[in-house]
Design a protein around this motif. Structure first.
Motif: not given
Length: 106
Positions: A1, A5-6, A8-9, A12-13, A72, A77-78, A81
């Motif tokens: 990752m 991308e981290a 954004e993850e 988003s959360g 989560n 992946t959360f 990140a």
């Protein structure tokens, strides 16, 4: 990752937790503040001030991240990140560190 991308993850959360808890999503300005640059450009009109803009922004975002961590907890992946960004000297890095600190009892 990758770091972006981290970001954004995690953002988003946080946005999901904000909407779930208060029916008020983050504005692009808050997302960009967390991201560290002009990344989000939804084009959505803003009709009223964001409830997240006033006060201790990083503390508010850390609270939302704690909520999302609970939602989560089974999403690897959360967590990945957050591990990737937790030592970064940025708004989002500070939010991750603050969210993962043990909370004093009420």
């Amino acid at each position: 990752m990758r770091p972006d991308e981290a970001r954004e993850e995690i953002i988003s959360g946080i946005d999901y937790a904000a909407y779930k808890e208060t029916d008020s999503s983050l504005h692009d300005a808050e997302k960009n503040r967390l991201f560290g640059s002009e990344h989000y450009k939804s084009g959505r009109p803003v009709y009223k001030p964001s409830p997240w803009a006033e006060g201790d922004f990083e503390d508010k975002m850390a609270t939302l991240l704690r909520i999302d961590n609970a939602l989560n907890r089974s999403v690897p992946t959360f967590r990945e990140a957050q591990r990737l960004l937790e030592n970064e000297e940025s708004v989002l890095g500070r939010v991750v560190r603050r969210a993962n600190r043990p909370q004093p009892p009420d």
